[in-house]
Scaffold this active site. Structure first.
Site, PDB file in Angstrom:
ATOM      1  N   GLU A 207     -12.857   7.640 -11.143  1.00  0.00           N
ATOM      2  CA  GLU A 207     -13.608   8.734 -11.888  1.00  0.00           C
ATOM      3  C   GLU A 207     -12.577   9.198 -12.989  1.00  0.00           C
ATOM      4  OE1 GLU A 207     -13.145  13.116 -10.206  1.00  0.00           O
ATOM      5  OE2 GLU A 207     -14.540  11.680  -9.514  1.00  0.00           O
TER       6      GLU A 207
ATOM      7  N   SER B 114       0.794  -1.125  -0.069  1.00  0.00           N
ATOM      8  CA  SER B 114      -0.114   0.094  -0.037  1.00  0.00           C
ATOM      9  C   SER B 114       0.910   1.229   0.013  1.00  0.00           C
ATOM     10  CB  SER B 114      -0.763  -0.037   1.177  1.00  0.00           C
ATOM     11  OG  SER B 114      -1.767   0.913   1.008  1.00  0.00           O
TER      12      SER B 114
ATOM     13  N   HIS C 268      -3.967  -0.497  -4.524  1.00  0.00           N
ATOM     14  CA  HIS C 268      -5.131  -0.700  -4.265  1.00  0.00           C
ATOM     15  C   HIS C 268      -5.992  -0.222  -5.744  1.00  0.00           C
ATOM     16  CE1 HIS C 268      -5.399  -1.167   0.112  1.00  0.00           C
ATOM     17  NE2 HIS C 268      -4.333  -0.200  -0.046  1.00  0.00           N
TER      18      HIS C 268
END
Length: 267
Positions: free
Chosen positions: A146, A128, A170
Site C-alpha cells: 500500500e 531476507s 522480498h
C-alpha cells in the site's frame, strides 16, 4: 598495503536451493572450498535452516559448514561460540527477524569477528533479514502492498557493513515500494535498495552486480524537490516529488558512489 574488504552478497530472500542455485553459486565460488559459517541467529526457531543450506551448498562442493546460533546475547562471550569463526572463509546470515541479529550480536565479539572476516577479504552473505541487517540503518517494520503512511515506519541500527544505503527484501512480492520511499524520504542522503526474492546484489568495492531471477530497485532521493514527510500528520499518505527510480536485472551493474548504473559491455 591494507587488504581489500571481501564481497557482500545481499539476497532478497527465497533464493533457489534446488535448481541452478545461481545465487548460492556466487557464495560457493568465493568461499572456494573454505569454511562457511551459517548464522541462523535471525530465527526464533532455527531448526531446519542449517540442514537446508548444508544440502544446497554440499551439492556445490562446499562441505565445511558450521552453524552459529545465539539463544542469548551472553553466549557471544563464550569461547565455544567464538571458535565457530576459526579459519572461516565466509559467513551466511539466514532469514528471520533482522532485529534479532542486531540485538543479539551487535557490539559483541561475534560482530567483531564478522567484521574481521570481511576486512581480510572473506565473503559476507545474507538473505531476507540477513540482507536488511547489512546497512547502517535497517528497516524493521512497515506496511507492505500500500502507499506509505508517514507514521508507519520503524527503523533501527544495522551492522553497517555497507554505508549510505537502506535495504529492503522480498520487494516486489510483498509490495514494499511505499515503505522504501518512506525510508528515503526520511533521509534522502541514503539510497534505497529493494531486492526481489531469488535475486541478489554482489557488492565489491563501490559497485554491485545483480544476480538472479528478479529485479533490484534503486530509489534515489537526492534530487527530491518536495516531500511532506516532516509536516504532515502520521496518518497522511506520503507525498514526494522528483524522486529517481532505477530498475536493474540479472547482469546489470550499479556504482554506489556515482549513484548511476554502469554501462554494460554486451550492449
Amino acid at each position: 598495503m591494507a587488504e581489500r574488504t571481501g564481497p557482500l552478497i545481499i539476497i532478497g530472500g527465497h533464493e533457489d536451493k534446488e535448481g541452478d542455485k545461481t545465487i548460492l553459486k556466487e557464495v560457493a565460488r568465493r568461499v572456494n572450498g573454505g569454511k562457511l559459517v551459517i548464522a541462523t541467529v535471525a530465527s526464533h526457531q532455527p531448526d531446519g535452516y542449517f540442514d537446508a543450506y548444508q544440502k544446497a551448498f554440499g551439492a556445490l562442493g562446499v562441505d565445511n559448514l558450521v552453524e552459529l546460533y545465539v539463544h542469548e546475547r551472553g553466549e557471544t562471550l563464550e569461547q565455544e561460540t567464538q571458535s565457530v569463526f576459526d579459519d572461516a572463509a565466509g559467513i551466511f546470515f539466514t532469514g528471520g527477524d533482522q532485529l534479532r541479529i542486531s540485538s543479539q550480536i551487535g557490539d559483541t565479539p561475534v560482530e567483531r569477528m564478522v567484521r574481521d572476516i570481511h576486512a581480510r577479504g572473506g565473503v559476507i552473505a545474507g538473505t531476507s533479514a540477513g540482507a536488511s541487517v547489512m546497512s547502517e540503518t535497517m528497516l524493521v517494520k512497515g506496511s507492505s502492498a500500500e502507499s506509505h503512511r508517514i507514521g508507519d515506519l520503524h527503523m533501527a541500527p544495522g551492522l553497517g557493513l555497507v554505508r549510505d544505503v537502506i535495504i529492503d527484501q522480498h520487494f516486489a512480492e510483498r509490495g514494499r515500494i511505499g515503505r522504501l520511499l518512506g525510508a528515503v524520504a526520511q533521509n534522502p542522503r541514503v539510497l534505497g535498495i529493494g531486492i526481489d526474492e531469488d535475486t541478489a546484489i554482489v557488492l565489491e568495492g563501490c559497485c554491485f552486480r545483480v544476480a538472479g531471477a528478479g529485479a533490484v530497485y534503486i530509489v534515489d532521493g537526492s534530487g527530491v524537490t518536495r516531500s511532506n514527510i516532516a509536516e504532515a500528520s502520521p496518518e497522511r499518505t506520503l507525498s514526494m516529488h522528483d524522486v529517481r527510480l532505477h530498475v536493474l536485472s540479472h547482469g546489470d551493474e550499479f556504482d554506489l558512489d556515482e549513484r548511476r548504473p554502469c554501462p554494460r559491455a554486451d550492449r
